[in-house]
Design an enzyme around this catalytic site. Structure first.
Site, PDB file in Angstrom:
ATOM      1  N   ASP A   9       0.882  -1.170   0.000  1.00 11.96           N
ATOM      2  CA  ASP A   9       0.000   0.000   0.000  1.00 11.96           C
ATOM      3  C   ASP A   9       0.917   1.216   0.000  1.00 11.96           C
ATOM      4  OD1 ASP A   9      -2.135   1.745   0.247  1.00 11.96           O
ATOM      5  OD2 ASP A   9      -2.475   1.347   2.371  1.00 11.96           O
ATOM      6  N   SER A  10       0.331   2.381  -0.283  1.00 14.57           N
ATOM      7  CA  SER A  10       1.125   3.608  -0.256  1.00 14.57           C
ATOM      8  C   SER A  10       1.619   3.889   1.168  1.00 14.57           C
ATOM      9  CB  SER A  10       0.294   4.779  -0.744  1.00 14.57           C
ATOM     10  OG  SER A  10      -0.894   4.882   0.006  1.00 14.57           O
ATOM     11  N   TYR A  41      -0.633   8.119  -2.320  1.00 14.49           N
ATOM     12  CA  TYR A  41      -0.741   7.897  -3.757  1.00 14.49           C
ATOM     13  C   TYR A  41      -1.914   8.670  -4.362  1.00 14.49           C
ATOM     14  CZ  TYR A  41       2.559   3.934  -4.011  1.00 14.49           C
ATOM     15  OH  TYR A  41       3.669   3.124  -4.006  1.00 14.49           O
ATOM     16  N   GLY A  42      -2.930   8.956  -3.546  1.00 13.39           N
ATOM     17  CA  GLY A  42      -4.142   9.597  -4.055  1.00 13.39           C
ATOM     18  C   GLY A  42      -3.884  10.931  -4.748  1.00 13.39           C
ATOM     19  N   CYS A  72      -3.834  -1.264  -1.990  1.00  9.27           N
ATOM     20  CA  CYS A  72      -4.085   0.161  -2.176  1.00  9.27           C
ATOM     21  C   CYS A  72      -5.067   0.372  -3.326  1.00  9.27           C
ATOM     22  CB  CYS A  72      -2.759   0.841  -2.510  1.00  9.27           C
ATOM     23  SG  CYS A  72      -2.871   2.557  -2.999  1.00  9.27           S
ATOM     24  N   ASN A  73      -6.176   1.058  -3.042  1.00  4.61           N
ATOM     25  CA  ASN A  73      -7.156   1.292  -4.099  1.00  4.61           C
ATOM     26  C   ASN A  73      -6.600   2.123  -5.233  1.00  4.61           C
ATOM     27  OD1 ASN A  73     -10.220   0.685  -4.148  1.00  4.61           O
ATOM     28  ND2 ASN A  73      -9.568   0.575  -2.026  1.00  4.61           N
ATOM     29  N   THR A  74      -5.795   3.125  -4.884  1.00  9.60           N
ATOM     30  CA  THR A  74      -5.275   4.002  -5.916  1.00  9.60           C
ATOM     31  C   THR A  74      -4.351   3.237  -6.855  1.00  9.60           C
ATOM     32  OG1 THR A  74      -5.398   5.772  -4.277  1.00  9.60           O
ATOM     33  CG2 THR A  74      -4.181   6.223  -6.279  1.00  9.60           C
ATOM     34  N   GLU A 149      -6.056   8.668  10.363  1.00  8.84           N
ATOM     35  CA  GLU A 149      -4.664   8.594  10.824  1.00  8.84           C
ATOM     36  C   GLU A 149      -4.454   9.430  12.092  1.00  8.84           C
ATOM     37  OE1 GLU A 149      -1.937   9.180   7.586  1.00  8.84           O
ATOM     38  OE2 GLU A 149      -2.486   7.224   6.752  1.00  8.84           O
ATOM     39  N   CYS A 179     -11.464   2.639  -0.149  1.00 13.77           N
ATOM     40  CA  CYS A 179     -10.156   3.060   0.363  1.00 13.77           C
ATOM     41  C   CYS A 179      -9.832   2.179   1.563  1.00 13.77           C
ATOM     42  CB  CYS A 179     -10.187   4.533   0.778  1.00 13.77           C
ATOM     43  SG  CYS A 179      -8.653   5.122   1.525  1.00 13.77           S
ATOM     44  N   THR A 180      -8.586   1.726   1.613  1.00 17.16           N
ATOM     45  CA  THR A 180      -8.153   0.831   2.689  1.00 17.16           C
ATOM     46  C   THR A 180      -8.541   1.275   4.085  1.00 17.16           C
ATOM     47  OG1 THR A 180      -6.073   2.027   2.494  1.00 17.16           O
ATOM     48  CG2 THR A 180      -6.122  -0.254   1.710  1.00 17.16           C
ATOM     49  N   HIS A 181      -8.382   2.584   4.361  1.00 12.85           N
ATOM     50  CA  HIS A 181      -8.555   3.082   5.723  1.00 12.85           C
ATOM     51  C   HIS A 181      -9.998   3.052   6.225  1.00 12.85           C
ATOM     52  CE1 HIS A 181      -4.598   4.663   4.946  1.00 12.85           C
ATOM     53  NE2 HIS A 181      -4.555   5.428   6.010  1.00 12.85           N
TER      54      HIS A 181
END
Lengths: 269, 269
Positions: A9-10, A41-42, A72-74, A149, A179-181
């Site tokens: 992931d980023s 990355y977004g 990572c979705n992006t 975060e 999105c992962t988060h």
């Protein structure tokens, strides 16, 4: 298959996918790469993200990964092909296909999608769903990652942000957290929809991805205990706290410059 | 001096400093470099930020800059010496010295400082102020940049965030906004202090930096009309809207592809 999966992931948000995967398949060993030198990355261009992806996948393959998970979705949105090339024949899972498969096999009336700017503008979710005849409402929601975060999972600012973002989607019956988060604020999102009085099904790409990997990969043949190893490209003390937030317990993190022989396996989480 | 000043920042927030400088010194031509491929610097390690700074200053010098302005607090905190080396004898202004000079020449009782994680943990403001006998309260405020970039200058989420962040500082009589972006939410910050009923002087590193450059540099000798040129290391349509928010009017932005290719750091782990 020995049972070693490489995820990246980023940043460290992909650890949420890793955690789901570990819950579903405790027999697997996980290698995780957080590209913290280049997050988020977004905000990066597709060309830039593809360059990062190529290097990271090669790194994970070299470390012994037998399958690659783009957590990572992006990166999933713009760099799947590059990852397949770099994976040298190993299976590659991305965050998008499991979510699309799930949605295209259901009958939602209107699907809402939230994610980073890059994920949303890429149209990776929107375009196939609209082509299949679904109604789609989407919105980039760039404040959610920094709020998560910051640890503000139940803060007035988070609720106000969610209200602005989700009310802009209009009426939907399914919401995709792209999105992962975002699974970490799923309770706050549920609370918002409780106030609207309209039931909305919430799906997350992170969980659907972990389910796809868990059900696809064969049982690990390796008899040694499964382990978790984490590398970051830009070590920073703050990432330690973030990793613990995402994984749920304390974790050792290695800088990516560490030589292979110096690597110490971390205990199984 | 012909009157050409080179400014840079991790993104486009430094355009707020450029805008102040343009208001104070409309005779100067401005070269601006936004390192959008690597933003935000606030999450990067000092070594990484120094490498970026070296390349960017060399780029600005090559483009004709006669003075260098580090418009980024994070880069100012960790990369001033590197900038001086790369500036080859040209004057280098950073965001920190003007603010420290102003505070050390005043008599605040307690100074509050807000900024990114990197700026706050570096102690560049805190340490000299404490050594001089001032009481300092500080806090990293990482959500403010993404909120400003979202354009939420007067949003309930922004007010809730400001309340949590500023109330954590306790009682102060001076607040230093130690991040380029923060002047855009100065009205929201003033509103918070009005609700507390305690007058607080608000200073911004961006404005103090522009004032220092404006009062130090000699009158431009060049008779050609002053201009503004903007480069970004990772072109992205969204930056256009951001640049306009920060500068106040529409702006042409050039990709920095003509710049040293080393600016795009290799992702090799």
């Amino acid at each position: 298959m020995k049972g070693t999966v490489g995820l990246f992931d980023s940043g460290l948000g992909g650890l949420i996918t890793a955690r789901y995967l570990h819950q579903l398949r405790p027999d697997l060993s996980l290698l995780y790469y957080g590209d913290t030198a280049h997050l988020p990355y977004g905000d990066k261009s597709p060309a830039q993200i593809r360059a990062y992806t190529r290097e990271i996948v090669s790194f994970l393959v070299e470390k012994g990964a037998e399958a690659i998970v783009i957590a990572c979705n992006t990166a999933s949105a713009v760099a799947h092909e590059v990852a397949v090339e770099a994976a040298q024949g190993l299976p590659v899972f991305d965050a998008i296909q499991p979510a699309l498969a799930r949605l295209l096999n259901s009958t939602p009336a209107t699907i809402g999608i939230i994610g980073t700017y890059t994920t949303i503008t890429s149209g990776v979710y929107r375009d196939p769903l609209r082509e299949a005849g679904y109604l789609v409402q989407e919105r980039p929601t760039p404040l959610l990652v920094p709020m998560i975060e910051e640890g503000w999972l139940d803060h007035p600012a988070t609720h106000a942000t969610i209200e602005t973002y989700l009310s802009a989607l209009g009426e939907i019956d399914t919401l995709l957290l792209a999105c992962t988060h975002y699974p970490l604020i799923e309770p706050a999102i549920r609370r918002y929809y409780q106030t609207t009085g309209k039931p909305v099904q919430i799906l997350s790409t992170a969980r659907l991805l972990a389910e796809a990997v868990a059900t696809t990969l064969p049982r690990a043949e390796d008899l040694s205990p499964p382990s978790l190893q984490i590398w970051v490209s830009d070590p920073n003390p703050r990432f330690q706290a973030l990793a613990e937030r995402f994984w749920g317990t304390a974790l050792p993190i290695m800088p990516a410059s560490t030589s292979p022989t110096a690597l110490a396996k971390s205990p199984a989480p």
